[in-house]
Design a protein around this motif. Sequence first.
Motif, PDB file in Angstrom:
ATOM      1  N   PHE A 108       0.984  -1.209   0.134  1.00 24.52           N
ATOM      2  CA  PHE A 108      -0.067   0.082  -0.126  1.00 24.52           C
ATOM      3  C   PHE A 108       0.968   1.160  -0.011  1.00 24.52           C
ATOM      4  N   SER A 117      -2.037   5.560   4.527  1.00 28.39           N
ATOM      5  CA  SER A 117      -2.140   4.373   3.508  1.00 28.39           C
ATOM      6  C   SER A 117      -3.727   3.658   3.594  1.00 28.39           C
ATOM      7  N   GLU A 118      -4.061   2.945   2.667  1.00 30.48           N
ATOM      8  CA  GLU A 118      -5.384   2.051   2.753  1.00 30.48           C
ATOM      9  C   GLU A 118      -5.328   1.006   3.772  1.00 30.48           C
ATOM     10  N   ASN A 156     -13.955   2.925   4.848  1.00 25.45           N
ATOM     11  CA  ASN A 156     -13.042   2.430   3.715  1.00 25.45           C
ATOM     12  C   ASN A 156     -13.110   3.304   2.565  1.00 25.45           C
ATOM     13  N   GLN A 194     -10.146   5.246   0.777  1.00 25.80           N
ATOM     14  CA  GLN A 194      -9.501   4.880  -0.652  1.00 25.80           C
ATOM     15  C   GLN A 194      -9.691   5.976  -1.533  1.00 25.80           C
ATOM     16  N   MET A 247      -6.922   8.340  -0.814  1.00 25.07           N
ATOM     17  CA  MET A 247      -5.450   7.934  -1.173  1.00 25.07           C
ATOM     18  C   MET A 247      -5.415   8.223  -2.804  1.00 25.07           C
TER      19      MET A 247
END
Length: 238
Positions: A124, A151-152, A217, A221, A224
């Motif tokens: 990631f 990060s994810e 989530n 995402q 990012m």
Amino acid sequence: MSQINPVAANKVELDHAQKLALNQYLLDGKALFISLPQTNMMPIRAQLLHVIAGQTLLIRPLIKSDQLDIRVKLNGAATLSVRLAVPNGVLCFESKLIPQPQQPQWTIGLQWPEQMRIEQSRHFSRVALHQVLLVERTGDMRRRAMLLNLSEQGMQVEYHAALGMIGDELHVSLELPFDEGAISVEANAIIRSKFSEISEDHVLHGLEFCNLTAAANSNIQRYMQQRLSAQNDAAMPV
């Protein structure tokens, strides 16, 4: 300014190692982890006592009295592996040992590193952040810590003391700064970092998300992707 060149998905090589290390990472008082190269030996925490730029690093292993056999192995080794937590990963290098007969018995001299690397997540990408977030452990008070990167998979968080033991679960609250406005995200995360402590009042924690809601989530995402897309656009030649 020193240049950082990507060489693999999880590593970046550091050019001008002496200047970079002197200015940002290898400073008196830092805590680090040492081990013998190419062994399964558990890393031992040590303190960087003194830095002679371009020449020597003096370190002192912080080991218990019942680990004298490890002490003998370290002092008898030709080289040591060193790992140091930094905001964008773990700084790694190997260094030759230098005899230090004038120093106390517990002091080890290392040759100033010629090559270093930063190890990052294998799977990631991370983006740098520097903003406050709230951290809470079950049965404990809510604390204001500093979010350093995201990060994810998780994040790196700085606090002036340990937020818990490796394996402890925390609840974190943060805001992601989108172009259209900030979005609040609530998530649970587990302390995973093995190389978190860098001084008594400056502790880095590697946190891994667990049981993320679909909304959390999705927002992480999307953030990012937005940040990485902007970085790629900025790197493209005009």
